[in-house]
Each structure stands twice: as C-alpha cells, then as structure tokens.
Design an enzyme around this catalytic site. Structure first.
Site, PDB file in Angstrom:
ATOM      1  N   SER A 191      -5.095   7.265  -6.233  1.00 51.39           N
ATOM      2  CA  SER A 191      -4.894   6.137  -5.340  1.00 51.39           C
ATOM      3  C   SER A 191      -3.399   5.840  -5.274  1.00 51.39           C
ATOM      4  CB  SER A 191      -5.652   4.930  -5.878  1.00 51.39           C
ATOM      5  OG  SER A 191      -5.429   3.843  -5.042  1.00 51.39           O
ATOM      6  N   GLY A 192      -2.881   5.769  -4.047  1.00 57.86           N
ATOM      7  CA  GLY A 192      -1.464   5.456  -3.873  1.00 57.86           C
ATOM      8  C   GLY A 192      -0.565   6.663  -3.936  1.00 57.86           C
TER       9      GLY A 192
ATOM     10  N   THR B  29      -3.344   8.707   2.641  1.00 60.66           N
ATOM     11  CA  THR B  29      -3.494   8.104   3.963  1.00 60.66           C
ATOM     12  C   THR B  29      -2.255   8.380   4.816  1.00 60.66           C
ATOM     13  OG1 THR B  29      -4.888   6.426   2.990  1.00 60.66           O
ATOM     14  CG2 THR B  29      -3.991   5.950   5.161  1.00 60.66           C
TER      15      THR B  29
ATOM     16  N   ASN C  38      -1.836   0.324  -5.044  1.00 60.07           N
ATOM     17  CA  ASN C  38      -1.364   0.691  -3.704  1.00 60.07           C
ATOM     18  C   ASN C  38      -1.507  -0.527  -2.790  1.00 60.07           C
ATOM     19  OD1 ASN C  38      -0.952   1.761  -1.175  1.00 60.07           O
ATOM     20  ND2 ASN C  38      -2.481   3.411  -1.378  1.00 60.07           N
TER      21      ASN C  38
ATOM     22  N   SER D 258      -4.337   0.323  -0.085  1.00 57.46           N
ATOM     23  CA  SER D 258      -5.322   1.220  -0.685  1.00 57.46           C
ATOM     24  C   SER D 258      -6.570   1.318   0.189  1.00 57.46           C
ATOM     25  CB  SER D 258      -5.694   0.679  -2.061  1.00 57.46           C
ATOM     26  OG  SER D 258      -6.631   1.540  -2.651  1.00 57.46           O
ATOM     27  N   SER D 259      -6.963   2.568   0.438  1.00 60.26           N
ATOM     28  CA  SER D 259      -8.169   2.758   1.260  1.00 60.26           C
ATOM     29  C   SER D 259      -9.372   2.383   0.402  1.00 60.26           C
ATOM     30  CB  SER D 259      -8.290   4.219   1.686  1.00 60.26           C
ATOM     31  OG  SER D 259      -7.067   4.679   2.188  1.00 60.26           O
TER      32      SER D 259
ATOM     33  N   GLY E 163      -8.760   7.644  -3.516  1.00 61.90           N
ATOM     34  CA  GLY E 163      -8.363   8.559  -4.581  1.00 61.90           C
ATOM     35  C   GLY E 163      -9.015   8.219  -5.904  1.00 61.90           C
TER      36      GLY E 163
ATOM     37  N   GLU F 197      -9.602   6.902  -9.334  1.00 64.78           N
ATOM     38  CA  GLU F 197      -8.959   5.722  -9.915  1.00 64.78           C
ATOM     39  C   GLU F 197      -9.572   5.313 -11.251  1.00 64.78           C
ATOM     40  OE1 GLU F 197      -9.021   3.017  -6.611  1.00 64.78           O
ATOM     41  OE2 GLU F 197     -11.006   2.272  -7.069  1.00 64.78           O
TER      42      GLU F 197
END
Ligand SMILES: Nc1ncnc2c1ncn2[C@@H]1O[C@H](COP(=O)(O)OP(=O)(O)O)[C@@H](O)[C@H]1O
Ligand SMILES: [Mg+2]
Length: 1292
Positions: free
Chosen positions: A134-135, A139, A186, A189-190, A416, A418
């Site tokens: 993540s981050g 994206t 992030n 973050s998605s 991602g 995490e």
C-alpha cells in the site's frame, strides 16, 4: 510486454525436426546511445552479481539519482519517488511513442507502449498486473498507463473515440473519490480493487471499457483508526457542497459528523477536498451521470452522514432509544422512508422462532445501545456499498461499447499488501488477493516458464523459487477446509451470537494448524504471507464474513419512495428465507479466482512497485524495508530465471504469421506461399533473416528467441518490408505513367512517319523548284529530310505554343504557315534596326505580329494585316540571304520587307493559297517603305560575314556566298531496310508472350534479348532483313496497321540505337542492335531519334515534335542520359593511331582511316562506322575530326544552342521554349561542325548531371538505413537472387 509469451494454447505439438543451421551475421539493433546517463544498471539482469543486496543497492543508487524505474527483463520495478519528477509530461510521453523497450530508458510509458503495440501487432489482449505494498505507487502507475494509452491510441479524430478516452480517464477521479481514503500508509489509499479493461476495435481505437470492482472496504464508512479518514468523497462533499446542497441535504462541515470526524483527521496535507469535489462532479458529467443521478448520490451520502449522527440512549429497560427524533426524521426525509420505520428498524429487531426447519412465530425484540449502533452502522455501510457498486455499474453502462471488441488492455490496480497493528477480516481479504496475484506472477513468469522449457524440450538449468501456492491453499481451499471455509462453517453454525461464532471459528482453525504458514494464537492467528507474517484478530471476523444486511433494514430500504434508493436494494426481500447467501469470503474468493482467469486470457505485463519508506518521504531510502520487499517479491529469482531464459517465445504458427514476409520462400507479393509445416517455415525465415543460430532454440511447438534485440530486429525488418513495398508500388506506378507516354509517342511518331511526311515533302520539292536556278541556296535548306510542314508555331494545335497567340488575336482561320521573322524599323538619322516579328499566313490574310512582354505578361498585337488577294509579288534576292519583300496593291499601301530563314517555304505556302503571286528574283529588292516612298536594298556577297546569316546595314545586306542556285536538295533519306515499328515487348508491365502478340513481336523480342555474343548478333541482323520484315505475317494479326507497325518498328530501332550504353562492350547501333532489358519502360528517346529534328533546326521541327521533345526531358531525369545520337550530316573523323579491337564490340582502326562517328559516349568511347559499314567502339582519343567544309560558303550551324551572327538577331522562328537559348547569343562564332540538335554536349551534361544526382540519391538511400537495414538488405539481396526474374526494385 512484447517479449514474453506464455505457453502455447491449444497447439498440437509438432514433431521435432532436426534443426537447420541458420546463417550468421545479423546485425543487432543499434540503439540511441545519446540518452541521459543512467545510474547503476537499467536492467537488473545486467548486474554482475545477482543477490538481494546487489539488487537493493542498485535500486537505491538509482532512487537517489531520481531514476525510479528499473527492469528485470520485461518486468518493471518502480520505486515510489514521493514527489513529482516531471517524468510524465507530454514531451516525455512522445519520446516513448513507437519505441521499443531497449531504445528508451525504463519507464511505465514503455510498458504501456509495448502493451499497445502488442495489442495491435499480435492481436492479443493485454493486461498489466501492478502489485506492491500500500502506497508503493500502484494507482499512480495505473493512471500513467491509462494516460499513455489514451494519448497514443488511434482515433484522435473521432469524437466518439475521444469521448471514450475522456470517460476512461474520468473514472480515475470519480472512483478515487468514492473508493480511496487517507490511511496511515498512503494519503490516497485504494480501499477497493479495480480491474479496468479498455476495449479496442481492429484499428486500435478504444471503443469502450469495463470496470470490475473488488471488495470495497466498507467498514471505513463508519469508523477509521486515528489519523485515517473516511472515503475522500465525504470530505469533498462536506467541504465543497454548494449552498443549495447544504440547504437541501443538510450538509455541514465534516467536523459535524461522527463518521467524518471521529478519527480526528478531516484535512490532509496535499489534498484539496474542495477542488477535488469539483473534479468529481466534472468526472460525473464527463461519464454522463445526469444531474438527477448526481443529486441522488449526494442525497444518499448526506443520509449516511446523518445516520452516523444518530445517538442512542438507554431507556429505563436498558434498551436503545433515540432522544432527538429530528435526526431520524431528517434521515427519513433523505431516504424517503417513513420516520417511524427508521426509528423502529434502528432500535428493534424482528425475530422469528423456528422449529424443525419450520417457521414459528415472529416478534419484535428491542435492541440494546451496542446492538442499535451496530444496526445503524450496518445501514450506513450497506447504503454506501451498494451506492459504490451502483456507481461502478453506471460507469460501465456509459463506457459500454456498441461495437464488438475482442481485444482489451486490462489494468489491475488493487489494494496492496498491508500489515497493521490490528488486522481484521479486511486485511485478510486484501492480503489474500495479493497472495493470488503473487501466485499469478509466479505461474506466469517463474513456474510456467520453467515448465514450458521442459515441455518444449529446451535446454535449461532449473532455478529454485518460493511458490506461494501453499499460502493460497491455506486461505481458500475447500477440502481440506482452509481459513475461509472454516469461517463460513463457523458463521453457519453459530449465527445468532457473533462471539460464539468467532469462538467456533477459532476451533475450526485447528484444521489448518498443520500448515507451516499458519500459527494459531488464542484469539488471533498468524499467516505467513509471501510478503511477511500478519497477525489477524478473530474478533468480529465472522460477522464481517456474513456480510448480511439485517433483514429489517432491507425491508426498510426497499420500502423507500425514492426509487433510486430502492433500486440499490432490488432483491425482493424475503424475510422468511433461510438459505445462506454468499459470505464476504465467498465473494472475494470467487472474484479473485475470476480475476486470475481473466488475467490468464491476456498477455501479462508486470509492474512491481516498491515503497522506499513508510513516511512518504522523497529522500529517505529505508534500505532494510526495501530489502524486505526485494525478497518477498522474489526479484532475485526473477533475475536468475530471466538471465537463463528467453526473451520471446511464440508458437511456430504465430511466428510465421507475423514474419513470413521476411523470407522469399514464405511470401510472394505479400501473400503467404509456404506449403509445408510452420516449423520449417520458421526455420526458413530465421535463415533468410540471418538470425544467428545461438540466438534461438526450436521447441516442440514454439520458437524461443534469446534476446529482445533479435525480436526487435525481426520487427524492424518487417517494418522495412512495408516501406520498401510502398516504394516499389510507387516506382511501378511512375514507370507505368512513363510507359504510357512512351507508347503514345511511339504511336504518334509511327503515324507521322507513315502519313504525315509525304505531302510536306512534296511541298518542299515544289518550293525548291520555284526558286531553282534563280537564288543561291543555303546549306541547311539542302537537307534531305527537310519538310514544309507550315505551322511551326503550332497555332493549329490546341496545346501548341502559337495557339495562345492566335486565340489572343482572335485569328480564327486555320493557320497555313507560322514562323518567327524579322523586319526593319527606321530610326531617324540612323540605319534601320532589325526587330522580331511573327508571320502568320492563313487562306485570306498575312499577319505581321508583334510579341512583347508587358507587365511581365506576354502580349501580342497585329502590326499589319495584308489581304492575300492584295499581294502582287514577293521579291527576293539572288543570293543566299533570307530577306524578301511582300509587295501589295493598291500602291498607296506600304510593302513589307521581311527576313525569315523559311522564306522559300513562306513563298511556297503563299503560292499554294494564291497561285498568281509572282516571285521576283533580282539582285536588289525594291519595296515601298511608305506610300510612294520606294526603297532599294542591295545584296553583296561578303564572306567575311561569319555565321550562317547575313548583316543588314544602311540599305545593304552583306551575305556570305551560298551554294550554287542550281544546287539540288539531298534526296529524302530512305527508311533503312529492315527498320520498322517494333512493339514494346519487354518489361513487367507486359504479360509474357501475352495476348495477341504478333509474330513481329516475337522476332523483335528475340532481337531484344541482350547478348554479347557476336554470333547471335549476326543471326539477329539476319532476322531483320527486309525480306523477313515484309513477310512478317504478324501484321495481319497485329493490333497495329501494317504500315504503322513497320514504322513503329523502325522507330523503335532508332530509339534503341540511341539507348544509353555504358561502355564499348555493348553492341553496335545497327537496326539489329540488341535491346537492353527492362529500361524499355522508361523513355530514353533523344531528340536525335526523330529524323526531322536531328536533321534540321529546332525551329523547323513540327509542333508535335516539339511536344515530344518537351516530354522527353522528363525521362532523362529518370535514367542516365543517352549518349549523343549520330548526327544526320555526319562529320568525318580520321584515325590518329592504329587501334586493335579487344572485343567483338570494338572496331579496329588503321592509321589515317576515315570513319564517321555514330555515338559519342561520355566515357571516352565513341561508336564509329568505317567505310565498309562496320560499326564498333573505339577510344575517342584515337580520332581527329576532319572539318568537312564546302569552302566558298560555309554552312550555317543548325544548332539552336549554336551561335548566331549579328547583334540581337534571332536565328529563325523557334518555339518559345527554346527562345532564350537562341536569342541570348550575340557573338557570332563560326563552326563548321554542326552540332546535332538536342544531342549536343550540353544535353548530355545535363543528363549525366541528373543521372549522377540520381545515382547519388540511390547511394544515399542505400546507406540511410544502416545497421539493421543491412540485415534487411542482405535479405533483400537473397530475395532477389532467389527470384527467377532477378530484378532489383527499380525494375517494377
Ligand atoms: N511515480 C510517482 N511519482 C510521484 N509520486 C508518486 C508516484 N507514485 C506514487 N506517488 C505518490 O505516492 C502516493 C501513493 O501512491 P499510490 O499509487 O496511491 O499507491 P498505491 O496505489 O500503491 O497504494 C501517491 O499519492 C503519490 O503521491
Ligand atoms: Mg492504490
């Protein structure tokens, strides 16, 4: 990416065949070395030492120098720079366009370019799998790919395509607003997974798209950990709502709502929620959401925010109660439901007893505060989740393609991997999906690759790697039951009490305790993921897995008056249903496996994103953290396999399909002609493209190419093929056009020869008789081929130069005679001056015309018109001058005193019109200058006058002596025996032996075969005896009339004789001279090949001939210029030294021998004819020109280029095109060797200049491609040598 192909699908293995050795020597692609200096290695496969630390070091070095991209073969490693590096500009984007991976520095655009290229080139769907923490930048990478594809894909001119592109790009801000949130990791973050598939038509234009959505983290709607935020949209809306929206939806600042403020983070550095809100609304507009739909969305968002603000208190029974009914009332208003129903569904629960599977009684149970809060949150989550799904569906509806699209580019941007302090069901799902993606990566790159090498019997040393399938199984397996199965079981058995269900889950986990990647820890459990160990909390997991919206709420929402809301919960609510709906883990497992399936249908590309630090810092490189990622991403194994592996593999069929053009054995004129197996065809192509044998291996069904450079070389050759073919087609077309002109010229000439010549000849003889014995003659008038064709300025010819003049002057009668002339104008106190005029004779009138340039425009006016009937006589001198008077009646009219070298013809033509016109020949010419003012011009022989004409001065004309008055013109040249029209039979534009080819054609074809054998030559000469010619039965079958046919044949031969020869080794220019091959299609005619032109002035050439000679200028630019043609009046040459012939085409010379020169080749060899009529080439330096002169009256030069006597005097009427060439001559120069017109050296020089230029251009073209083109040329060479016609490109 292009260079990695997956295992062949549905291909029956072909029998392995013994490998044929391929030719060596293919040049590798040479790539731009001027690019920015790279740090470290751009491809980790180039590392000298491969281990995790080296990889990490290299990434660090590059990161610190702002190089965030590095390859492992075709896998892109991207390290998040956490700052704008300015590497996504239009300019940078353009620099990746059409480039292959190795030509440009590593970049996400290069991945996008190769995806788009492969989509078009191989007609295969593509996908890119972007993975990482993540981050780490997933994206961002996905957006850059979309940016690139939207920018480079075709269809820029189509509004509908552009609209699709805009919509695809607009999905980013829209879905980010609703699906992303600020987390600790992030800021954007998605919180859902997204697979976007862009659909393309055959032209590579995007025509639609679909988005598949994966598991939104809906828990975020109702609560976030400290310093995280809810989904962006809530902050955007609460901060950016318009006044009207605030009024209508009761919107206040985010601090006013529990759901947006409880985590104490309403603003994020670097995020402008108000601006983003505008962007979101704009994206909705672009995607086509109607205003009413947008309002509905906002209304539900407001509803969710308000639901969060419902506060429960405990009533006297300990049950949940709502003190302030205004909030539920407002919620009821926003949801369009009954306010009481809102309160009751939040505070009570409908319970149903059941016995033995049968329904029992139904009763309402009040909820406590905790339960009521859970219901409240469930309501908010349910609405948001379904709203999000609706938005995705709505976007899909807009992006839905109307056309059928079978090729797609898929971009997977998923949450991602995490690890949080407390990890729950959401993290389990997210990490499970990442585990699956790692599995795909392993499947497609590591495992499959190695398996394929085994299957295809490729030599290969296996490499060990960690296969995470065991972890996937641990989570998703049904039998033995994995974690998800245990979870489902726990939910099914203990559905009433969440706590009991969680406990049941813990017990069931004992089933998986044997798995080395699992560890149970009381109320927690650990999974050893590929990317690290994660400890999950059990509490609440079963509830989240159930993912059930309480039936009461479903009933409530389905009763909404708001059809939009009711539509979000469309299933008929069956409050009695007992069937277990799919749990959250069921859903995620199904969709993860669907995703794997979808991805496996496309050609995958990989981007592995790496997060350099946890602090979003652009400078910090946390080496330890990156090393960890390097390890779990398996980059080292990736590099190792890559190093030992093959860059490209393809089934033989597909390979042949793509590259068959590169071998003449597999393709002809773009068609596939190979009859055998594709495997052999593949080998043939590799052989013909000179790919070194160590560059590839032949598998059972596939070819494996070692390096990408080789593949790029093949691709390059393929591109060049199209380029070359286009050039060929152009050349062929140009040749065809030239061929048409040539053929038209032939026909015209043949026609003139057979029809046009005779009357003009008769007229000439008649004219000569008129003055016979009375007037000295000019040498050039004696030429046998001279004809009286009359209209020298082509007034009667629509495209003729004189036609414009007669039209301007409105002379409508047919012109009998037209020519340039001169007259005298008197100057006061000075001798009269000669001025140019034009004479036009019609049946009724003689016009004397002045031609002037006024305001840069040619203008004409008639100076004098003389009625023919008024002409009494024409006076001429008895010398060889060109003056004459036109004496008219009545006598008050002045007479005209004119000069024109065509005076004999003028008189003759005039007599044709008015036979009674008298011709007076005297030693003087008398004429009336004005009425009653007579003038007499005397004529004096003056051989000091050099040049070909005469000089007028003060009433006297000085003229050199001419030939005796009784001289007789040379006889008209007879057609040479054996010369006739020859059909054009060579060249690819004609079918071999085609159609109704006459026999004459066959004869001539035989004659036209080039040969150096004298024996054969003799035979050919015999074939062209008159006898054979006359007997040629072809005429009856020919499409030409016999006469025309014969004439054309003769001309064709003449033309052949004037064909360029490169040296003395070629044969003579006799009628039987072998015709060189192919260039027959290109006109090589020189003016000399037309007798009328060669033998006389340019000014006596007929209009048609003028037209031809103009048209003949062009061909000289196409091929090397022809050597000068043999002059009509041949000067003699003497041999200065004896010469021994060295070959059959040369002619021996004896000292002092006289020869005539037929052809002066610029290379120092001349074609000569000796007194015995033998022809052959001799060195020019062996010859000396003998000036054959008729002493007393040297002949005037017939050259238009030649000098002209007297000042500013025009030699004779000439077509305007040639005017400048003659009028500028002022110095009289004597020359006794007439230069043949048009065959003169200036022409040759011009021609050879052009030829040189052309040659240079060809050379330049050849050297242009260089490098790889060399390979193509080698191939082209092979192709040509294999070609039975052995033509080069130009011969098309
Ligand atoms: N290539 C990049 N250039 C500049 N900033 C980037 C880049 N990639 C990521 N970032 C920054 O990192 C943040 C997180 O990236 P993102 O793509 O959202 O991560 P992921 O999707 O992997 O969780 C972005 O919001 C952006 O600020
Ligand atoms: Mg993301």
């Amino acid at each position: 990416m292009a260079v990695t192909k997956r295992a062949g699908r549905n291909k029956a293995p072909n029998q392995p065949v013994k490998q044929q050795p391929a030719k060596r020597g293919v040049q590798k692609a040479s790539y731009d070395i001027t690019k920015k200096k790279e740090v470290g290695v751009t491809d980790l496969t180039l590392l000298s030492k491969v281990n995790d630390e080296e990889i990490n070091n290299n990434l660090q070095k590059r990161f610190e120098s702002h190089f965030i991209y590095t390859y492992i073969g075709h896998v892109l490693i991207s390290v998040n720079p956490f700052k704008d590096l300015g590497i996504y500009t239009e300019q940078v984007l353009e620099s990746y366009r059409g480039k292959n991976r190795l030509e440009v520095p590593p970049h996400v655009f290069a991945i996008a370019e190769s995806m788009y290229y492969n989509l078009k080139a191989y007609d295969e769907s593509q996908c890119v799998i972007i993975s990482g923490e993540s981050g780490a930048g997933k994206t961002e990478a996905a957006k850059r790919i979309m940016q690139y594809i939207s920018s480079v894909s075709a269809g820029a001119n189509s509004a509908s395509i552009q609209k699709i592109k805009d919509m695809v790009l607009a999905t980013n801000p829209l879905l980010e607003s609703f699906g992303c949130a600020k987390t600790l990791r992030n800021n954007n973050s998605s919180r859902h997974g997204k697979y976007l598939e862009i659909q393309f038509n055959k032209q590579g234009e995007p025509i639609g798209a679909t988005i598949t959505n994966y598991l939104l983290e809906k828990g975020r709607v109702v609560g976030q950990i400290q310093n995280e935020r809810n989904f962006h949209i809530f902050y955007q809306f609460t901060k950016g709502a318009s006044e009207a929206q605030r009024q209508t939806f009761g919107i206040q600042a985010p601090e006013s709502y529990t759901y947006t403020s409880a985590s104490k983070c309403t603003a994020v550095n670097g995020i402008d929620d108000v601006a983003d809100f505008k962007e979101t609304l704009r994206a909705m507009d672009v995607i086509g959401l109607r205003q009413s739909e947008q309002d509905q969305i906002l209304k539900l968002l407001a509803g969710i925010l308000w639901i969060g603000n419902v506060y429960f208190v405990e009533d006297e029974h300990g049950n949940a109660a709502i003190n302030d009914p205004s909030v539920p009332n407002f919620i009821a208003y926003l949801l369009d439901v009954d306010a009481d129903s809102v309160i009751s569904s939040l505070t009570t629960r409908i319970m149903e007893t059941s016995r033995g599977g049968r329904r029992g009684s139904v009763y309402e149970v009040p909820l406590n505060v905790v339960q009521a809060n859970a219901v409240k949150d469930a309501l908010a989550k349910g609405i948001y989740n379904n709203l999000f799904d609706w938005i995705v569906e709505r976007v899909n509806a807009s992006l839905n393609s109307q056309e059928v699209a079978n090729r797609t580019i898929g971009i997977l941007d998923i949450y991602g991997f995490e690890i949080f302090e407390n990890n729950s069901f959401e993290q389990l799902c997210i990490n499970y999906v990442n585990e699956k993606l790692q599995q795909i990566f392993i499947q497609l790159t590591l495992k499959t690759e190695q398996e394929e090498y085994v299957r295809e019997q490729i030599q290969w040393a296996p490499i060990k790697y960690f296969n995470n399938k065991v972890v996937c199984d641990l989570i998703e397996e049904k039998r033995p039951p994995g974690i998800f199965a245990a979870l489902n079981d726990a939910c099914a058995t203990a559905h009433a009490d969440p706590y009991a269900a969680d406990q049941s889950f813990i017990q069931r986990l004992s089933n998986v305790s044997g798995n080395p990647h699992f560890e149970a820890r009381q109320s927690k459990f650990v999974i050893k993921h590929y990317a690290g160990d994660v400890t999950y909390d059990v509490e609440g997991v079963t509830d989240k897995n159930k993912d059930l919206m309480i039936k009461d709420l479903l009933v409530l929402l389905s009763k909404s008056q708001n059809s939009f809301l009711a539509g979000l919960f469309p299933e008929p609510v069956d409050t009695g249903s007992r069937k277990r709906p799919p749990s959250a883990s069921d859903k995620i497992r199904t969709s993860a496996n669907d995703l794997v399936h979808t991805l496996s249908l496309s050609q995958p590309s990989y981007i592995r994103t790496i997060k350099p630090n946890q602090n979003k810092s652009p400078t910090e490189y946390d080496s330890k953290a990156v090393l960890h990622q390097v390890k779990y991403l398996g980059l080292q194994e990736n590099v190792r396999i890559r190093r030992a592996g093959f860059a490209y593999r393809q089934t033989f069929d597909k390979f042949v399909e793509r590259f068959y053009l590169l071998s003449p054995k597999t393709s002809y004129a773009g068609d596939f002609i190979w009859q055998g197996e594709s495997r052999e065809a593949t080998l043939q192509i590799l052989k013909d493209t000179s790919i070194p044998v160590e560059e590839y291996q032949m598998g059972v069904t596939k070819i494996f190419v070692k390096t990408p450079e080789t593949l790029f070389a093949l691709e390059h050759m393929r591109d060049r093929y199209w380029h070359n073919m286009a050039a060929r087609i152009q050349r062929a077309w140009r040749n065809y056009l030239q061929y048409r002109i040539d053929m038209a010229t032939r026909i015209q000439r043949a026609f003139r020869r057979s029809k046009g010549g005779e009357p003009a000849l008769e007229l000439r003889d008649k004219g000569n008789k008129l003055l016979a014995g009375r007037k000295q003659r000019r040498r050039l008038s004696m030429i046998g081929s001279r004809r009286f064709t009359g209209d020298y300025l082509a007034c009667n010819d629509k495209s003729g130069v004189g036609n414009f003049m007669v039209k301007t002057l409105i002379i409508t009668e047919p012109v009998i005679f037209s020519a340039r002339a001169e007259t005298l104008t008197s100057k006061f106190g000075r001798s009269s001056l000669r001025v140019e005029r034009i004479l036009i004779l019609t049946r009724a009138k003689l016009y004397i015309i002045v031609e002037q340039v006024l305001n840069r425009q040619l203008s004409y006016h008639i100076e004098r018109t003389i009625g023919i009937a008024n002409i009494k006589y024409v006076g001429v001198s008895n010398l060889r001058d060109d003056w004459f008077s036109v004496v008219v009646e009545p006598s008050k009219e002045p007479d005209s005193f004119l000069w024109c070298p065509l005076k004999t013809e003028f008189v003759t033509q005039l007599r044709e019109v008015r036979p009674s016109v008298e011709i007076r020949v005297k030693d003087v010419i008398e004429y009336k200058k004005k009425a009653n003012k007579y003038s007499t011009v005397a004529f004096i022989i003056d051989n000091s006058v050099s040049g070909h004409f005469d000089i007028y001065k003060s009433g006297k004309v000085h003229v050199p002596s001419g030939l005796p008055a009784n001289s007789v013109s040379a006889p008209t040249p007879k057609k040479k025996p054996g010369i006739g029209i020859k059909a054009n039979t060579a060249g690819k534009l004609l079918k071999k032996g085609g159609g109704n080819a006459p026999q004459g054609y066959q004869l001539s074809q035989a004659a036209s075969r080039p040969t150096n054998q004298p024996q054969q030559q003799q035979q050919q000469q015999q074939q062209h005896t008159p006898h054979q010619q006359n007997n040629a039965p072809s005429a009856s079958r020919s499409t030409f009339s016999p006469a025309v046919s014969a004439a054309t044949f003769a001309l064709a031969q003449t033309r052949i004789s004037s064909r360029p020869e490169t040296g003395p080794t070629k044969t003579s220019s006799t009628a039987s001279r072998p015709m060189p091959p192919i260039p027959a299609l290109v006109s090589t005619l020189t003016p000399a090949s037309i007798p009328a032109v060669t033998s006389a002035f340019s000014m006596v050439s007929s209009p048609a001939v003028v037209a031809q000679s103009q048209s003949r200028v062009a061909p000289q630019t196409v091929i090397p210029p022809p050597p000068p043609p043999p002059p009509a009046a041949e000067p003699k040459y003497k041999a200065l030294y004896p010469y021994t012939a060295n070959s059959a085409s040369e002619l021996p010379l004896t000292l002092g021998e006289f020869v005539s020169v037929k052809n002066k080749e610029g290379n120092g060899w001349w074609l000569v004819c000796n007194s015995l009529g033998q022809e052959g080439w001799v060195p020019a330096t062996y010859l000396e020109e003998i000036k054959v002169v008729v002493r007393p009256s040297p002949p005037p030069p017939p050259s238009s280029n030649g000098p002209i006597a007297s000042t500013k005097r025009k030699a004779a009427p000439t077509p305007p095109v040639k005017k400048s060439a003659i009028s500028t001559q002022s110095t009289p120069v004597s020359s006794t060797t007439p230069t043949p017109l048009g065959g003169g050296s200036s022409n040759t020089t011009l021609g050879s200049g052009l030829a040189d230029a052309l040659k240079k251009k060809n050379e330049a073209n050849q050297s242009l491609a260089g490098g790889l083109a060399q390979a193509i040329k080698m191939r082209a060479g092979k192709m040509n040598s294999d070609d039975e016609e052995d033509d080069d490109d130009d011969d098309w």
